[in-house]
Design a protein around this motif. Structure first.
Motif, PDB file in Angstrom:
ATOM      1  N   ALA A  54       7.038 -38.186  -0.670  1.00 16.72           N
ATOM      2  CA  ALA A  54       6.081 -38.911   0.173  1.00 16.72           C
ATOM      3  C   ALA A  54       4.651 -38.635  -0.282  1.00 16.72           C
ATOM      4  N   ALA A  55       4.342 -37.376  -0.608  1.00 10.31           N
ATOM      5  CA  ALA A  55       2.994 -37.039  -1.090  1.00 10.31           C
ATOM      6  C   ALA A  55       2.677 -37.813  -2.366  1.00 10.31           C
ATOM      7  N   SER A  56       3.682 -37.995  -3.216  1.00  9.75           N
ATOM      8  CA  SER A  56       3.445 -38.747  -4.450  1.00  9.75           C
ATOM      9  C   SER A  56       3.148 -40.219  -4.176  1.00  9.75           C
ATOM     10  N   LYS A  57       3.553 -40.694  -3.018  1.00  7.27           N
ATOM     11  CA  LYS A  57       3.303 -42.083  -2.622  1.00  7.27           C
ATOM     12  C   LYS A  57       2.090 -42.203  -1.688  1.00  7.27           C
ATOM     13  N   GLY A  58       1.475 -41.063  -1.338  1.00 11.76           N
ATOM     14  CA  GLY A  58       0.236 -41.097  -0.567  1.00 11.76           C
ATOM     15  C   GLY A  58       0.373 -40.939   0.923  1.00 11.76           C
ATOM     16  N   TYR A  59       1.505 -40.447   1.408  1.00 15.11           N
ATOM     17  CA  TYR A  59       1.650 -40.219   2.843  1.00 15.11           C
ATOM     18  C   TYR A  59       2.405 -38.923   3.091  1.00 15.11           C
ATOM     19  N   LEU A  60       2.465 -38.512   4.351  1.00 18.93           N
ATOM     20  CA  LEU A  60       3.155 -37.285   4.736  1.00 18.93           C
ATOM     21  C   LEU A  60       4.469 -37.615   5.419  1.00 18.93           C
ATOM     22  N   ALA A  61       5.470 -36.784   5.198  1.00 21.45           N
ATOM     23  CA  ALA A  61       6.756 -36.924   5.871  1.00 21.45           C
ATOM     24  C   ALA A  61       7.342 -35.528   6.058  1.00 21.45           C
ATOM     25  N   PRO A  62       8.038 -35.306   7.176  1.00 27.82           N
ATOM     26  CA  PRO A  62       8.705 -34.017   7.387  1.00 27.82           C
ATOM     27  C   PRO A  62       9.875 -33.865   6.412  1.00 27.82           C
ATOM     28  N   THR A  63      10.427 -32.673   6.347  1.00 18.69           N
ATOM     29  CA  THR A  63      11.478 -32.384   5.376  1.00 18.69           C
ATOM     30  C   THR A  63      12.739 -31.859   6.042  1.00 18.69           C
ATOM     31  N   VAL A  64      13.822 -31.870   5.271  1.00 16.44           N
ATOM     32  CA  VAL A  64      15.087 -31.257   5.689  1.00 16.44           C
ATOM     33  C   VAL A  64      15.421 -30.163   4.679  1.00 16.44           C
ATOM     34  N   PRO A  65      16.080 -29.096   5.121  1.00 12.64           N
ATOM     35  CA  PRO A  65      16.345 -27.963   4.222  1.00 12.64           C
ATOM     36  C   PRO A  65      17.205 -28.297   3.003  1.00 12.64           C
ATOM     37  N   GLU A  66      18.106 -29.250   3.123  1.00  7.57           N
ATOM     38  CA  GLU A  66      19.048 -29.555   2.045  1.00  7.57           C
ATOM     39  C   GLU A  66      18.427 -30.333   0.888  1.00  7.57           C
ATOM     40  N   ALA A  67      17.270 -30.892   1.068  1.00  5.38           N
ATOM     41  CA  ALA A  67      16.627 -31.718   0.035  1.00  5.38           C
ATOM     42  C   ALA A  67      15.494 -30.913  -0.607  1.00  5.38           C
ATOM     43  N   TRP A  68      15.801 -30.248  -1.698  1.00  8.04           N
ATOM     44  CA  TRP A  68      14.828 -29.354  -2.324  1.00  8.04           C
ATOM     45  C   TRP A  68      15.031 -29.322  -3.839  1.00  8.04           C
ATOM     46  N   THR A  69      13.983 -28.902  -4.521  1.00 10.47           N
ATOM     47  CA  THR A  69      14.000 -28.754  -5.967  1.00 10.47           C
ATOM     48  C   THR A  69      13.076 -27.603  -6.331  1.00 10.47           C
ATOM     49  N   ILE A  70      13.507 -26.785  -7.262  1.00 10.68           N
ATOM     50  CA  ILE A  70      12.595 -25.823  -7.885  1.00 10.68           C
ATOM     51  C   ILE A  70      12.333 -26.357  -9.287  1.00 10.68           C
ATOM     52  N   HIS A  71      11.073 -26.592  -9.563  1.00 11.33           N
ATOM     53  CA  HIS A  71      10.654 -27.113 -10.865  1.00 11.33           C
ATOM     54  C   HIS A  71       9.526 -26.240 -11.391  1.00 11.33           C
ATOM     55  N   GLU A  72       9.723 -25.688 -12.570  1.00 13.32           N
ATOM     56  CA  GLU A  72       8.731 -24.816 -13.209  1.00 13.32           C
ATOM     57  C   GLU A  72       8.238 -23.734 -12.254  1.00 13.32           C
ATOM     58  N   GLY A  73       9.189 -23.130 -11.536  1.00  7.03           N
ATOM     59  CA  GLY A  73       8.879 -21.996 -10.670  1.00  7.03           C
ATOM     60  C   GLY A  73       8.239 -22.337  -9.344  1.00  7.03           C
ATOM     61  N   LYS A  74       8.183 -23.605  -8.981  1.00  7.87           N
ATOM     62  CA  LYS A  74       7.583 -24.031  -7.706  1.00  7.87           C
ATOM     63  C   LYS A  74       8.628 -24.745  -6.859  1.00  7.87           C
ATOM     64  N   LEU A  75       8.554 -24.532  -5.547  1.00 12.57           N
ATOM     65  CA  LEU A  75       9.476 -25.150  -4.596  1.00 12.57           C
ATOM     66  C   LEU A  75       8.889 -26.458  -4.069  1.00 12.57           C
ATOM     67  N   TYR A  76       9.691 -27.508  -4.120  1.00  8.03           N
ATOM     68  CA  TYR A  76       9.329 -28.817  -3.589  1.00  8.03           C
ATOM     69  C   TYR A  76      10.394 -29.223  -2.587  1.00  8.03           C
ATOM     70  N   LEU A  77       9.978 -29.677  -1.416  1.00 13.70           N
ATOM     71  CA  LEU A  77      10.897 -30.130  -0.380  1.00 13.70           C
ATOM     72  C   LEU A  77      10.796 -31.641  -0.242  1.00 13.70           C
ATOM     73  N   ASN A  78      11.873 -32.260   0.260  1.00  5.62           N
ATOM     74  CA  ASN A  78      11.885 -33.704   0.463  1.00  5.62           C
ATOM     75  C   ASN A  78      12.390 -34.057   1.851  1.00  5.62           C
ATOM     76  N   ALA A  79      12.114 -35.275   2.257  1.00  5.89           N
ATOM     77  CA  ALA A  79      12.449 -35.746   3.600  1.00  5.89           C
ATOM     78  C   ALA A  79      13.949 -35.916   3.804  1.00  5.89           C
ATOM     79  N   ASN A  80      14.654 -36.264   2.747  1.00  7.82           N
ATOM     80  CA  ASN A  80      16.103 -36.463   2.830  1.00  7.82           C
ATOM     81  C   ASN A  80      16.660 -36.458   1.407  1.00  7.82           C
ATOM     82  N   LEU A  81      17.988 -36.588   1.294  1.00 11.29           N
ATOM     83  CA  LEU A  81      18.616 -36.529  -0.027  1.00 11.29           C
ATOM     84  C   LEU A  81      18.233 -37.714  -0.911  1.00 11.29           C
ATOM     85  N   ARG A  82      18.019 -38.874  -0.311  1.00  8.20           N
ATOM     86  CA  ARG A  82      17.590 -40.045  -1.094  1.00  8.20           C
ATOM     87  C   ARG A  82      16.188 -39.827  -1.672  1.00  8.20           C
ATOM     88  N   ALA A  83      15.279 -39.296  -0.859  1.00  4.30           N
ATOM     89  CA  ALA A  83      13.929 -39.000  -1.362  1.00  4.30           C
ATOM     90  C   ALA A  83      13.997 -37.965  -2.482  1.00  4.30           C
TER      91      ALA A  83
END
Length: 151
Positions: free
Chosen positions: A98-127
C-alpha cells in the motif's frame, strides 16, 4: 470590525490555504498502525529468528517509537531494545505494498517478507504476492511516498 461576510470568507479560505501549504509542513511521521499494541502483538524478532509470526506476550513488552511491542521471550525483547531499527518493520508496520501505491493499510501477521535484512508487512496474502513481484521497485516507490503519505 469583522463582518459576518468577512468571517465566512476567512473560514472558507482556510481549506484552500491548507491545500496550498507545502506538504512538509503538514506531514507527520507515521507511527505504528496497530495501536495500542504494535503489529498485532506479534513478536517482530521472531520473523527473523523463527521465520514465522509468533504471538508476543504482555510480560515481555517494550515501549518504542510511540507504541508498545510484545515479544515471545525476554531474549527477543532484549534483542529489540538493543537495536529496534533492525527488527521493526519498514513503513511503520503499515502495508508495504500500500505504501508503494501511496496509501496506508493495516497488516496481518501471515503476510510478511524479509528482504535484505528488513521486515516488510502486507495487508493480506494477495498484497504480499503483488509486493514480491517487484520488491526493489516497490521499496523505491514506498520510500518516495512515505514522507508525505499522511499529508
Amino acid at each position: 470590525m469583522l463582518t459576518r461576510r468577512a468571517a465566512l470568507g476567512l473560514f472558507a479560505a482556510t481549506p484552500l490555504a491548507l491545500a496550498l501549504a507545502p506538504k512538509a509542513a503538514l506531514a507527520a511521521e507515521p507511527q505504528v498502525f496497530q495501536n495500542p499494541i504494535a503489529i498485532n502483538a506479534i513478536d517482530p524478532v521472531a520473523y527473523f529468528t523463527k521465520k514465522k509470526p509468533v504471538k508476543g506476550k504482555e510480560k515481555h513488552r517494550v515501549d518504542w517509537n510511540g507504541a508498545t511491542w510484545h515479544f515471545s521471550s525476554a531474549k527477543n525483547a532484549s534483542k529489540f531494545e538493543a537495536n529496534p531499527e533492525a527488527y521493526a518493520p519498514v513503513f511503520g508496520g503499515y502495508c508495504a505494498f500500500a505504501a508503494s501505491k501511496g496509501y496506508l493499510a493495516p497488516t496481518v501477521p501471515e503476510a510478511w517478507t524479509i528482504h535484505e535484512g528488513k521486515l516488510y508487512l502486507n495487508a493480506n496474502l494477495r498484497a504480499m504476492e503483488l509486493w514480491r513481484q517487484d520488491i526493489p521497485g516497490n521499496i523505491k516507490a514506498g520510500l518516495a511516498n512515505w514522507p508525505g503519505i499522511l499529508g
